[in-house]
Design a protein around this motif. Structure first.
Motif, PDB file in Angstrom:
ATOM      1  N   PRO A  98       0.839  -1.202   0.000  1.00 23.38           N
ATOM      2  CA  PRO A  98       0.000   0.000   0.000  1.00 23.38           C
ATOM      3  C   PRO A  98       0.879   1.260   0.000  1.00 23.38           C
ATOM      4  O   PRO A  98       1.991   1.262   0.530  1.00 23.38           O
ATOM      5  CB  PRO A  98      -0.796  -0.107   1.302  1.00 23.38           C
ATOM      6  N   ALA A  99       0.370   2.313  -0.620  1.00 22.51           N
ATOM      7  CA  ALA A  99       1.113   3.581  -0.680  1.00 22.51           C
ATOM      8  C   ALA A  99       1.258   4.160   0.720  1.00 22.51           C
ATOM      9  O   ALA A  99       0.366   4.034   1.548  1.00 22.51           O
ATOM     10  CB  ALA A  99       0.379   4.562  -1.576  1.00 22.51           C
ATOM     11  N   ALA A 100       2.394   4.778   0.969  1.00 13.97           N
ATOM     12  CA  ALA A 100       2.610   5.436   2.253  1.00 13.97           C
ATOM     13  C   ALA A 100       1.634   6.603   2.372  1.00 13.97           C
ATOM     14  O   ALA A 100       1.315   7.261   1.375  1.00 13.97           O
ATOM     15  CB  ALA A 100       4.044   5.933   2.349  1.00 13.97           C
ATOM     16  N   PRO A 101       1.160   6.870   3.574  1.00 14.64           N
ATOM     17  CA  PRO A 101       0.235   8.001   3.724  1.00 14.64           C
ATOM     18  C   PRO A 101       0.945   9.326   3.499  1.00 14.64           C
ATOM     19  O   PRO A 101       2.174   9.427   3.604  1.00 14.64           O
ATOM     20  CB  PRO A 101      -0.233   7.881   5.182  1.00 14.64           C
ATOM     21  N   ALA A 124      -4.553   9.238   4.196  1.00 14.15           N
ATOM     22  CA  ALA A 124      -4.500   8.219   3.145  1.00 14.15           C
ATOM     23  C   ALA A 124      -4.263   8.794   1.753  1.00 14.15           C
ATOM     24  O   ALA A 124      -3.628   8.157   0.923  1.00 14.15           O
ATOM     25  CB  ALA A 124      -5.775   7.389   3.164  1.00 14.15           C
ATOM     26  N   GLY A 125      -4.755   9.989   1.461  1.00 14.83           N
ATOM     27  CA  GLY A 125      -4.576  10.553   0.129  1.00 14.83           C
ATOM     28  C   GLY A 125      -5.161  11.943   0.022  1.00 14.83           C
ATOM     29  O   GLY A 125      -5.857  12.425   0.930  1.00 14.83           O
ATOM     30  N   GLN A 126      -4.903  12.591  -1.124  1.00 12.97           N
ATOM     31  CA  GLN A 126      -5.335  13.967  -1.328  1.00 12.97           C
ATOM     32  C   GLN A 126      -6.847  14.143  -1.228  1.00 12.97           C
ATOM     33  O   GLN A 126      -7.302  15.148  -0.674  1.00 12.97           O
ATOM     34  CB  GLN A 126      -4.800  14.482  -2.671  1.00 12.97           C
ATOM     35  N   MET A 180       1.070  19.284   2.246  1.00 14.77           N
ATOM     36  CA  MET A 180       1.181  17.835   2.087  1.00 14.77           C
ATOM     37  C   MET A 180       2.592  17.463   1.666  1.00 14.77           C
ATOM     38  O   MET A 180       3.211  18.147   0.854  1.00 14.77           O
ATOM     39  CB  MET A 180       0.196  17.339   1.022  1.00 14.77           C
ATOM     40  N   GLY A 181       3.065  16.391   2.205  1.00  9.20           N
ATOM     41  CA  GLY A 181       4.372  15.875   1.833  1.00  9.20           C
ATOM     42  C   GLY A 181       4.471  14.414   2.227  1.00  9.20           C
ATOM     43  O   GLY A 181       3.485  13.692   2.217  1.00  9.20           O
TER      44      GLY A 181
END
Length: 129
Positions: A4-7, A78-80, A110-111
């Motif tokens: 899973p993508a990193a937060p 979790a995402g934008q 965000m980063g």
């Protein structure tokens, strides 16, 4: 199976508008109640893990239209789309006949979590001179 993508590491920057300070004495209670409810909703959003908060109201008094902000919320998100949903809470949280954004503003930075690459080695290693 892909990992899973990193937060996203997100800093929510919150400022108090002049409208808050224009309220009559004793009139800020409803704003504080709505703000508390909004922070609870932000923390409860699916995909949000609040890591901490900072309140700078003792050293920065009055409205804040930009940096330095009045308070901050640091979270893994979790995402934008979830970041946008969190920011939108100021539009949808009621304060009497108005919404919270009449009294507060929010921006999100965000980063990603800052990590030192393993290839760099540890501080003080022989190759660091």
């Amino acid at each position: 199976m892909a990992e899973p993508a990193a937060p996203l590491r997100v800093l929510f920057c919150i400022g108090v508008n002049q409208n808050f300070f224009d309220l009559p004495a004793g009139g800020t209670g409803a704003v504080w109640q709505s703000f508390s409810a909004m922070l609870g909703e932000l923390a409860a959003l699916d995909g949000v893990t609040v890591l901490g908060t900072i309140d700078d109201d003792q050293h920065m008094v009055g409205p804040s239209a930009a940096w330095p902000w009045t308070c901050y919320v640091l979270a893994d998100v979790a995402g934008q789309p979830t970041v946008a949903e969190a920011c939108n809470l100021l539009r949808t949280t009621p304060v009497g006949e108005h919404a919270l954004w009449r009294y507060l503003r929010i921006e999100a930075r965000m980063g990603r979590e800052l990590t030192i690459p393993a290839a760099v080695g540890r501080p003080g290693a022989a190759g660091d001179r």
